[in-house]
Scaffold this motif. Structure first.
Motif, PDB file in Angstrom:
ATOM      1  N   GLU A  56      -4.981 -22.461 -10.411  1.00  0.00           N
ATOM      2  CA  GLU A  56      -4.104 -22.546 -11.589  1.00  0.00           C
ATOM      3  C   GLU A  56      -3.087 -21.414 -11.618  1.00  0.00           C
ATOM      4  O   GLU A  56      -2.552 -21.075 -12.680  1.00  0.00           O
ATOM      5  CB  GLU A  56      -4.928 -22.576 -12.889  1.00  0.00           C
ATOM      6  CG  GLU A  56      -5.619 -23.903 -13.088  1.00  0.00           C
ATOM      7  CD  GLU A  56      -5.911 -24.263 -14.539  1.00  0.00           C
ATOM      8  OE1 GLU A  56      -5.533 -23.504 -15.452  1.00  0.00           O
ATOM      9  OE2 GLU A  56      -6.523 -25.316 -14.754  1.00  0.00           O
ATOM     10  N   TYR A 263      -7.767 -33.092 -13.436  1.00  0.00           N
ATOM     11  CA  TYR A 263      -8.863 -32.476 -12.684  1.00  0.00           C
ATOM     12  C   TYR A 263     -10.169 -33.191 -13.000  1.00  0.00           C
ATOM     13  O   TYR A 263     -10.358 -33.738 -14.083  1.00  0.00           O
ATOM     14  CB  TYR A 263      -8.964 -30.975 -12.951  1.00  0.00           C
ATOM     15  CG  TYR A 263      -8.857 -30.525 -14.388  1.00  0.00           C
ATOM     16  CD1 TYR A 263      -9.928 -30.639 -15.247  1.00  0.00           C
ATOM     17  CD2 TYR A 263      -7.678 -29.957 -14.869  1.00  0.00           C
ATOM     18  CE1 TYR A 263      -9.830 -30.198 -16.563  1.00  0.00           C
ATOM     19  CE2 TYR A 263      -7.563 -29.514 -16.179  1.00  0.00           C
ATOM     20  CZ  TYR A 263      -8.646 -29.637 -17.019  1.00  0.00           C
ATOM     21  OH  TYR A 263      -8.550 -29.217 -18.315  1.00  0.00           O
ATOM     22  N   ARG A 319      -5.947 -25.418 -27.207  1.00  0.00           N
ATOM     23  CA  ARG A 319      -5.865 -24.142 -26.492  1.00  0.00           C
ATOM     24  C   ARG A 319      -5.035 -23.173 -27.345  1.00  0.00           C
ATOM     25  O   ARG A 319      -4.016 -23.587 -27.913  1.00  0.00           O
ATOM     26  CB  ARG A 319      -5.161 -24.313 -25.157  1.00  0.00           C
ATOM     27  CG  ARG A 319      -5.733 -25.366 -24.214  1.00  0.00           C
ATOM     28  CD  ARG A 319      -4.804 -25.487 -23.010  1.00  0.00           C
ATOM     29  NE  ARG A 319      -5.185 -26.535 -22.071  1.00  0.00           N
ATOM     30  CZ  ARG A 319      -4.793 -27.808 -22.143  1.00  0.00           C
ATOM     31  NH1 ARG A 319      -4.024 -28.210 -23.123  1.00  0.00           N
ATOM     32  NH2 ARG A 319      -5.168 -28.678 -21.222  1.00  0.00           N
ATOM     33  N   ARG A 345      -4.958 -21.288 -21.286  1.00  0.00           N
ATOM     34  CA  ARG A 345      -5.714 -22.133 -20.349  1.00  0.00           C
ATOM     35  C   ARG A 345      -6.918 -21.412 -19.744  1.00  0.00           C
ATOM     36  O   ARG A 345      -7.675 -22.008 -18.991  1.00  0.00           O
ATOM     37  CB  ARG A 345      -4.820 -22.563 -19.168  1.00  0.00           C
ATOM     38  CG  ARG A 345      -3.640 -23.419 -19.509  1.00  0.00           C
ATOM     39  CD  ARG A 345      -2.943 -23.877 -18.225  1.00  0.00           C
ATOM     40  NE  ARG A 345      -2.639 -22.755 -17.363  1.00  0.00           N
ATOM     41  CZ  ARG A 345      -1.460 -22.125 -17.309  1.00  0.00           C
ATOM     42  NH1 ARG A 345      -0.466 -22.548 -18.068  1.00  0.00           N
ATOM     43  NH2 ARG A 345      -1.279 -21.107 -16.500  1.00  0.00           N
TER      44      ARG A 345
HETATM   45  N1  GLY Z   1      -7.616 -24.588 -17.663  1.00  0.00           N
HETATM   46  C1  GLY Z   1      -7.631 -25.976 -17.853  1.00  0.00           C
HETATM   47  C2  GLY Z   1      -6.857 -26.455 -18.980  1.00  0.00           C
HETATM   48  O1  GLY Z   1      -6.371 -25.662 -19.773  1.00  0.00           O
HETATM   49  O2  GLY Z   1      -6.713 -27.652 -19.113  1.00  0.00           O
END
Ligand code: GLY
Length: 415
Positions: A56, A263, A319, A345
């Motif tokens: 990422e 993912y 988030r 994230r």
């Molecule tokens: N780190 C994965 C997401 O924020 O979707």
């Protein structure tokens, strides 16, 4: 600690970031309390739990990479210590690696760029042909054009992590106030505790605001120190791999399909997490047909056999986005008030290092060097006790106008 004893530290928000802060503070000898109607809830209940410092990596986030890697390195010891402190809980840490694959020429070009950036940053990743990718993961679509093997990007189960942190806090004597925080109390220009939803006042020596995407909405916080965090919605699916299909995938598999990240995170217990959308829609947490469709469509292009699996859960979380995608840690310009928020994230990945950093600053008053670029005061319009050198590390401008400015009761943790 008796619930009526004045804590040294009151943490507002009992997500994984608030809990790890309280647990680590208690280990350092501070009396700690957490306020949250549902400790261990919040975005950790939605997050997939990828520990993806390398896959990422984004342009312009090289400083954040250092913190992400520092936290990733701590994960094995952190997990071992936490599991023991929580009485033998298993948090589902899996050192399984990640494979990022390309489905078409554009994806392939994108992955090549990422590979070059990783190499320039000194990170380990290996370019594989499509055939080599399928040899590693036979369920991948025949059309996969190549990929990046990153053995250092692992996973943990955020739900089990959150439950273990609740248990570790309780065993360490952290008081959990299962209530909303209504507003911060400020006495003689110093943060002095919080008023809970039922009107109870909890006085404390120091306060940590760790309420994820809601951190910018707590009543009573002076405007100039309100953290500029905003909610970024992520829709996530959970499927189950029947034992007859196992092993369906042996590692995390991800791709960028038509510009969207998808993912697939396979757990040892058969759960397969598919994520995630990224939507700037304010406080909306609706699971939409369109969101589910896009995730399944993209996941199906990657791993066609996914359509055979039972779909067991759909959920959306928020988030806590910050203006430079990095967390805000440590003292604010309001004496006694610290932040541990804006992890965006990387909340799950950054949990170990955040706990260490916050405990250190709460005990000593000094932000450790590794956290100085992420000083909470870097977006503040007020000058204050936070290290002025770290304020100059700001990678972005003033508070994001999209962040909530109205006040609201606060409880939610981070992803
Ligand atoms: N780190 C994965 C997401 O924020 O979707």
């Amino acid at each position: 600690m008796h619930p009526r004893t004045k804590p040294d530290v009151l943490v507002i928000g009992g997500g994984i970031i608030g809990l790890v802060t309280a647990w680590r503070a208690a280990q350092r000898g501070l009396r700690a309390a957490v306020v949250d109607p549902e400790p261990g809830g919040g975005a950790a209940q939605v997050a997939a739990g990828m520990l993806a410092a390398v896959t990422e990596l984004h342009y312009g986030e090289e400083t954040l990479l250092g913190l992400n890697l520092a936290s990733a390195r701590r994960y094995p010891d952190f997990v071992a210590e936490l599991q023991e402190a929580a009485g033998g809980a298993d948090v589902g840490y899996r050192a399984c690696g990640t494979l990022a694959v390309a489905l078409d020429a554009d994806d392939r070009a994108h992955l090549r760029e990422l590979h070059a950036l990783q190499s320039r940053s000194g990170l380990e990743s290996e370019w594989l042909s499509g055939r080599e990718c399928r040899r590693l993961e036979p369920m991948l679509a025949p059309g996969v054009r190549g990929g990046l093997r990153v053995d250092g990007d692992h996973q943990v189960d955020p739900r089990r992590l959150a439950a273990a942190l609740v248990a570790a806090c309780e065993r360490a004597g952290v008081v959990l106030h299962r209530a909303w925080a209504e507003r911060l109390t400020v006495v003689r220009d110093r943060a002095a505790g919080a008023v809970l939803g039922d009107g109870t006042e909890v006085a404390a020596g120091q306060v940590v605001l760790a309420a994820g995407s809601l951190s910018g909405r707590l009543g009573g916080v002076p405007d100039e120190v309100l953290p500029p965090v905003r909610p970024v919605k992520g829709q996530v699916l959970r499927l189950t791999v029947p034992s007859a299909y196992a092993p369906f995938l042996s590692r995390t598999v991800r791709a960028v399909v038509r510009g969207s990240h998808v993912y697939l995170v396979p757990r040892e217990n058969g759960e397969l997490v598919v994520g995630a959308t990224s939507e700037e829609l304010g406080w909306d947490t609706t699971v939409t047909a369109g969101g589910v469709y896009e995730l399944l469509r993209d996941a199906h292009e990657l791993v066609p056999g996914i359509t055979e699996l039972p779909l067991t859960e759909t959920r959306a979380g928020l988030r806590p986005g910050s203006p430079d995608n990095a967390p805000l840690l440590g003292p604010t310009a309001l004496p006694g008030l610290h932040l541990a928020t804006g992890h965006y994230r990387n909340g799950v990945l950054l949990t170990p290092v955040t706990g260490d950093v916050m405990a250190e600053v709460l005990v000593t008053g000094a932000l450790p060097d590794e956290a100085r670029p992420f000083a909470a005061a870097r977006f503040s319009s007020a000058s204050g006790p936070a290290d002025p050198a770290s304020a100059s590390a700001s990678a972005s401008g003033p508070a994001d106008p999209a962040s909530g400015s109205g006040s609201a009761p606060v409880s939610v943790g981070v992803s």
